[in-house]
Motif scaffolding. Structure first.
Motif, short mmCIF file in Angstrom:
data_model
loop_
_atom_site.label_atom_id
_atom_site.label_comp_id
_atom_site.label_asym_id
_atom_site.label_seq_id
_atom_site.Cartn_x
_atom_site.Cartn_y
_atom_site.Cartn_z
N GLU A 97 -4.23 -2.41 -5.31
CA GLU A 97 -3.21 -1.51 -5.88
C GLU A 97 -3.80 -0.69 -7.02
O GLU A 97 -3.57 0.53 -7.13
N LEU A 98 -4.59 -1.35 -7.85
CA LEU A 98 -5.26 -0.64 -8.94
C LEU A 98 -6.25 0.39 -8.37
O LEU A 98 -6.37 1.51 -8.88
N ALA A 99 -6.95 0.01 -7.31
CA ALA A 99 -7.91 0.93 -6.69
C ALA A 99 -7.19 2.19 -6.19
O ALA A 99 -7.71 3.30 -6.32
N ILE A 100 -5.99 2.02 -5.65
CA ILE A 100 -5.22 3.19 -5.19
C ILE A 100 -4.91 4.10 -6.38
O ILE A 100 -5.04 5.32 -6.30
N ASP A 101 -4.53 3.50 -7.52
CA ASP A 101 -4.26 4.30 -8.72
C ASP A 101 -5.46 5.15 -9.10
O ASP A 101 -5.31 6.25 -9.64
N TYR A 102 -6.65 4.64 -8.86
CA TYR A 102 -7.88 5.35 -9.24
C TYR A 102 -8.46 6.17 -8.09
O TYR A 102 -9.61 6.59 -8.15
N GLY A 103 -7.69 6.36 -7.05
CA GLY A 103 -8.10 7.32 -6.02
C GLY A 103 -8.79 6.75 -4.80
O GLY A 103 -9.38 7.51 -4.02
N ALA A 104 -8.75 5.42 -4.62
CA ALA A 104 -9.40 4.85 -3.43
C ALA A 104 -8.83 5.48 -2.16
O ALA A 104 -7.61 5.67 -2.04
N THR A 105 -9.72 5.79 -1.22
CA THR A 105 -9.29 6.32 0.08
C THR A 105 -9.55 5.32 1.21
O THR A 105 -9.03 5.47 2.30
N HIS A 106 -10.39 4.32 0.94
CA HIS A 106 -10.70 3.29 1.94
C HIS A 106 -10.58 1.93 1.27
O HIS A 106 -11.39 1.60 0.38
N LEU A 107 -9.58 1.15 1.67
CA LEU A 107 -9.42 -0.20 1.13
C LEU A 107 -10.10 -1.17 2.08
O LEU A 107 -9.98 -1.04 3.29
N ARG A 108 -10.77 -2.17 1.53
CA ARG A 108 -11.43 -3.20 2.35
C ARG A 108 -10.73 -4.53 2.07
O ARG A 108 -11.07 -5.23 1.12
N ILE A 109 -9.74 -4.86 2.90
CA ILE A 109 -8.90 -6.02 2.61
C ILE A 109 -9.15 -7.15 3.60
O ILE A 109 -9.00 -6.97 4.82
N GLY A 110 -9.56 -8.29 3.08
CA GLY A 110 -9.82 -9.46 3.92
C GLY A 110 -8.72 -10.49 3.79
O GLY A 110 -7.66 -10.38 4.43
N ILE A 152 0.85 -1.20 0.00
CA ILE A 152 0.00 0.00 0.00
C ILE A 152 0.89 1.25 0.00
O ILE A 152 0.69 2.18 -0.80
N SER A 153 1.89 1.27 0.87
CA SER A 153 2.77 2.44 0.96
C SER A 153 3.47 2.71 -0.36
O SER A 153 3.56 3.85 -0.82
N ALA A 154 3.96 1.63 -0.99
CA ALA A 154 4.67 1.79 -2.26
C ALA A 154 3.75 2.36 -3.33
O ALA A 154 4.14 3.23 -4.12
N ARG A 155 2.52 1.87 -3.34
CA ARG A 155 1.58 2.33 -4.37
C ARG A 155 1.15 3.78 -4.12
O ARG A 155 0.99 4.55 -5.07
N LEU A 156 0.96 4.13 -2.87
CA LEU A 156 0.62 5.52 -2.56
C LEU A 156 1.75 6.44 -3.02
O LEU A 156 1.52 7.47 -3.66
N GLU A 157 2.97 6.02 -2.72
CA GLU A 157 4.13 6.83 -3.08
C GLU A 157 4.23 6.98 -4.59
O GLU A 157 4.50 8.07 -5.11
N ALA A 158 3.98 5.88 -5.31
CA ALA A 158 4.03 5.92 -6.77
C ALA A 158 3.01 6.90 -7.34
O ALA A 158 3.18 7.45 -8.43
N ASN A 159 1.91 7.10 -6.59
CA ASN A 159 0.87 8.03 -7.03
C ASN A 159 1.04 9.42 -6.41
O ASN A 159 0.14 10.26 -6.53
N GLY A 160 2.15 9.63 -5.73
CA GLY A 160 2.39 10.93 -5.11
C GLY A 160 1.44 11.24 -3.98
O GLY A 160 1.16 12.40 -3.70
N ARG A 161 0.94 10.19 -3.33
CA ARG A 161 -0.01 10.40 -2.24
C ARG A 161 0.64 10.13 -0.90
O ARG A 161 1.50 9.26 -0.78
N SER A 162 0.17 10.84 0.12
CA SER A 162 0.71 10.63 1.46
C SER A 162 -0.01 9.46 2.13
O SER A 162 -1.13 9.10 1.76
N SER A 163 0.65 8.89 3.13
CA SER A 163 0.07 7.70 3.78
C SER A 163 -1.21 8.05 4.54
O SER A 163 -2.06 7.19 4.74
#
Ligand SMILES: *Cc1c(COP(=O)(O)O)cnc(C)c1O
Length: 225
Positions: free
Chosen positions: A203-216, A15-26
């Motif tokens: 990871e794809l959802a982060i690219d498209y701007g997801a702010t809440h991930l639901r991971i099981g 998650i951190s790597a993908r946020l960083e790749a998108n220029g987003r803060s944790s």
């Protein structure tokens, strides 16, 4: 076999790597661990590892689990299809409901939240497929429905939630969801949040701007149904 701690830290690193790749803060993202079908003891284990946001999709299971860990300070996210007759129970423990998707449910939510001092966080769920069984408002009814949610005094409209289809078209679905979110924000500028992304597509959802991930399963391991 990997441990719970290893799986959690592995997912968080991705998650951190993908946020960083998108220029987003944790702090632009909330990682919810979906604990359905797993016991309260796992919620305690995850809490000890720092998890504070948990997701459940059935009131019967969630309400019992919430009671078992009521000594812990954590946030329950209700992410499943919700029957109106369960609303009273769900609003007693949930800090957010991700699956608001029809008028009868909205009416029940309004009734149960009208006297709250702080509004309950809600997402409107969009159905990106033609299958009504998946839950969610149809795209054509989305903006009108969102207006009604936003007008409810006891509710705070955070944004949209969706489950991407499992047919290899996740990218199309997340793209559409991002468009709908932009449309929503022209009417409701504060509704900037997007609940999207699960074990297989976060990871794809982060690219498209997801702010809440639901991971099981990627964190909890397989569920024993
Ligand atoms: C179960 C569930 C999830 C988590 O799914 P995984 O594939 O296990 O990550 C996410 N969102 C909803 C709505 C769910 O019901």
């Amino acid at each position: 076999m990997s441990s719970l701690e290893e799986r959690l830290s592995g997912i968080d690193a991705r998650i951190s790597a993908r946020l960083e790749a998108n220029g987003r803060s944790s702090d632009s993202l909330t990682r919810i661990v979906v604990s359905k079908f797993h016991p309260a003891s796992m919620v305690r284990d995850l809490y000890a590892l720092g998890v504070r946001d948990f997701g459940e999709n059935r009131d019967q299971e969630a309400s019992a689990k919430a009671l078992e860990v009521k000594d812990l300070e954590l946030n329950w996210h209700f992410i499943g299809q919700l029957q109106s007759n369960k609303v009273k129970s769900v609003v007693s423990y949930a800090s957010a409901i991700h699956s608001v998707d029809r008028g009868s449910l909205l009416d029940a939510l309004i009734k149960q939240t009208v006297e709250r001092r702080t509004a309950l966080d809600v997402f409107v769920q969009v159905n990106l497929t033609d299958d009504p069984a998946r839950g969610g408002v149809n795209e054509g009814e989305l903006l009108g429905f969102a207006d009604k949610v936003a007008a409810a005094p006891g509710l705070r409209l955070l944004g949209l939630m969706a489950v991407a289809s499992l047919d290899g078209e996740e990218e199309r679905d997340f793209g559409r969801l991002a468009e709908l979110s932009a449309q929503l924000q022209t009417h409701h500028p504060a509704a900037t949040y997007l609940s999207a992304g699960m074990s297989n597509d976060f990871e794809l959802a982060i690219d498209y701007g997801a702010t809440h991930l639901r991971i099981g399963t990627a964190i909890t391991g397989n569920r024993a149904y």
